[in-house]
Design a protein around this motif. Structure first.
Motif, mmCIF file in Angstrom:
data_model
loop_
_atom_site.group_PDB
_atom_site.id
_atom_site.type_symbol
_atom_site.label_atom_id
_atom_site.label_comp_id
_atom_site.label_asym_id
_atom_site.label_seq_id
_atom_site.Cartn_x
_atom_site.Cartn_y
_atom_site.Cartn_z
ATOM 1 N N SER A 247 3.393 -10.156 -4.299
ATOM 2 C CA SER A 247 2.504 -9.210 -4.973
ATOM 3 C C SER A 247 1.100 -9.360 -4.400
ATOM 4 N N LEU A 248 0.382 -8.270 -4.380
ATOM 5 C CA LEU A 248 -1.012 -8.279 -3.947
ATOM 6 C C LEU A 248 -1.867 -7.551 -4.972
ATOM 7 N N SER A 249 -3.156 -7.818 -4.938
ATOM 8 C CA SER A 249 -4.092 -7.080 -5.779
ATOM 9 C C SER A 249 -5.268 -6.636 -4.915
ATOM 10 N N ALA A 254 -1.319 -1.390 -2.859
ATOM 11 C CA ALA A 254 -0.338 -0.342 -3.167
ATOM 12 C C ALA A 254 0.479 0.065 -1.953
ATOM 13 N N THR A 255 -0.057 -0.169 -0.754
ATOM 14 C CA THR A 255 0.630 0.277 0.462
ATOM 15 C C THR A 255 1.323 -0.861 1.216
ATOM 16 N N THR A 256 1.056 -2.087 0.813
ATOM 17 C CA THR A 256 1.658 -3.231 1.497
ATOM 18 C C THR A 256 3.074 -3.472 0.981
ATOM 19 N N SER A 257 4.030 -3.534 1.893
ATOM 20 C CA SER A 257 5.425 -3.744 1.501
ATOM 21 C C SER A 257 6.131 -4.597 2.546
ATOM 22 N N GLY A 258 7.369 -4.961 2.244
ATOM 23 C CA GLY A 258 8.159 -5.667 3.245
ATOM 24 C C GLY A 258 8.549 -7.080 2.844
ATOM 25 N N LEU A 318 6.099 -6.547 -5.547
ATOM 26 C CA LEU A 318 6.098 -5.856 -6.833
ATOM 27 C C LEU A 318 4.917 -4.905 -6.949
ATOM 28 N N SER A 319 3.867 -5.182 -6.203
ATOM 29 C CA SER A 319 2.670 -4.345 -6.266
ATOM 30 C C SER A 319 2.837 -3.039 -5.506
ATOM 31 N N ASN A 320 3.935 -2.904 -4.775
ATOM 32 C CA ASN A 320 4.246 -1.663 -4.073
ATOM 33 C C ASN A 320 5.318 -0.928 -4.868
ATOM 34 N N ASP A 323 8.817 -0.676 -3.231
ATOM 35 C CA ASP A 323 9.528 -1.960 -3.253
ATOM 36 C C ASP A 323 10.002 -2.295 -4.664
ATOM 37 N N LEU A 324 9.133 -2.073 -5.648
ATOM 38 C CA LEU A 324 9.469 -2.411 -7.031
ATOM 39 C C LEU A 324 10.680 -1.629 -7.513
ATOM 40 N N ARG A 325 10.716 -0.323 -7.244
ATOM 41 C CA ARG A 325 11.854 0.497 -7.665
ATOM 42 C C ARG A 325 13.154 -0.028 -7.054
ATOM 43 N N LYS A 326 13.080 -0.393 -5.790
ATOM 44 C CA LYS A 326 14.275 -0.916 -5.123
ATOM 45 C C LYS A 326 14.701 -2.245 -5.739
#
Length: 354
Positions: A247-249, A254-258, A318-320, A323-326
């Protein structure tokens, strides 16, 4: 005046005497209760000690012990009318504890049915009756695979070293737990997602007879970091896998994933990096997630204290929202589990079976 003073003094003296008598009676009652409690405790200790002595005296009982050596290390009598399905077996691997619960047990049971066995792998053994059930609490001196068999009127328990029974032994750690919720996004906590994935991984490992898997947690508990890595070290795990999510803040969150994987850079054998690389490649390939690379995890407690090849996977963010939906999808969690299962198999094959 003097008479009045004498009356007052008499009243006071009477009150004092009443209080003293009451205190003496109370002290006597307390003393009696203390004696009863002390006797009960002493009886419990003596019984507990007698069990250990009986089991420890293997020379005197050598012939009887030899009669069931091929069935187990401990023999416990089963009361009449009790079937194998009535017996409950509880295991707490983190605390090296094993408990047997047998119904239809009374006080006379223990006098008429001596428990036989060896204490070579036992630190403590405590048996007691409560609500017509017999409880047998066993504290082991190591991590063993606990097996049981029922033959005739007896339950046999055997405690074996896992590596003697299985081709490979692994330890799986679901990150966080309990009050430590990990990353938070809205109503979702990382600890729950980590555990969901581990439980799906467990289904795969349970169907693989060549692998014995131990878990730091299978419910919403929070073992200490020391307890988590100690389990892996004590059992001599071939690999140690810890499952997490990121997770990031702030800006870019919002755009960081992976997916990224932490490993023990200071591992001179290179096995930790090998395992981490396998996990990263499989997760990204199976999930189609962005590869964010390997990360130095030397400052992570469970990583730099692990004696086994260790990988801490951060599956998604989780912050994306994507990613969270998946990560909340059961199918996606099953794919995560499959990727991790295949990674464990590949690492074991590559490192230990060549």
């Amino acid at each position: 005046m003097e008479k009045r003073i004498m009356r007052i003094f008499s009243v006071i003296l009477g009150c004092v005497m009443v209080v003293c008598v009451g205190l003496l009676m109370g002290i006597s009652d307390i003393h009696y209760k203390s004696e009863v409690l002390a006797k009960d405790i002493q009886k419990s200790r003596e019984y507990r000690q007698s069990l250990k002595d009986r089991m420890r005296d293997e020379i005197a009982n050598a012939e009887e012990l030899a009669s069931f050596a091929d069935k187990g290390q401990i023999r416990i009598a089963i009361p009449k009318g009790v079937s194998e399905s009535d017996i409950k077996l509880n295991e707490d691997i983190m605390n090296r504890e094993y408990q047997v619960v047998i119904p239809n047990v009374n006080d006379e049971y223990f006098d008429n049915n001596p428990i036989m066995g060896s204490v070579s792998r036992i630190d403590d053994f405590f048996a007691y009756e409560d609500d017509s059930k017999g409880y047998f609490d066993i504290k082991l001196n190591g991590i063993y695979d606990c097996r049981h068999t029922v033959d005739g009127d007896y339950l046999y328990l055997d405690f074996e070293e896992p590596h003697k029974l299985y081709d490979s032994v692994v330890v799986i750690d679901a990150g966080h737990g309990g009050k430590d919720v990990g990353a938070i996004q809205g109503n979702y906590n990382e600890k729950d997602i980590d555990l969901d994935i581990v439980l799906k991984l467990k289904e795969l490992l349970d169907n693989d007879p060549s692998i014995k898997a131990y878990y730091t947690r299978l419910s919403d508990t929070n073992p200490t970091l020391e307890e988590r890595v100690r389990l892996s070290n004590e059992v001599g795990a071939d690999v140690f896998l810890s499952v997490h999510n990121n997770s990031l803040s702030g800006f870019g969150s919002a755009t960081t994933s992976g997916t990224q994987v932490l490993y023990y850079v200071s591992d001179g054998s290179g096995n930790s990096k090998t395992f981490a690389d396998i996990c990263l490649n499989n997760l990204c390939s199976y999930l189609g997630s962005d590869n964010r690379g390997l990360v130095n995890g030397d400052d992570i407690y469970i990583i730099h204290n692990s004696k086994s090849p260790v990988a801490l996977v951060e599956i998604g963010f989780l912050s994306n929202q994507s990613d969270l939906r998946k990560l909340l999808s059961e199918d996606y969690q099953k794919t995560c589990a499959k990727a991790l299962y295949d990674s464990i198999k590949e690492m074991i094959s590559k490192t230990y079976k060549e």
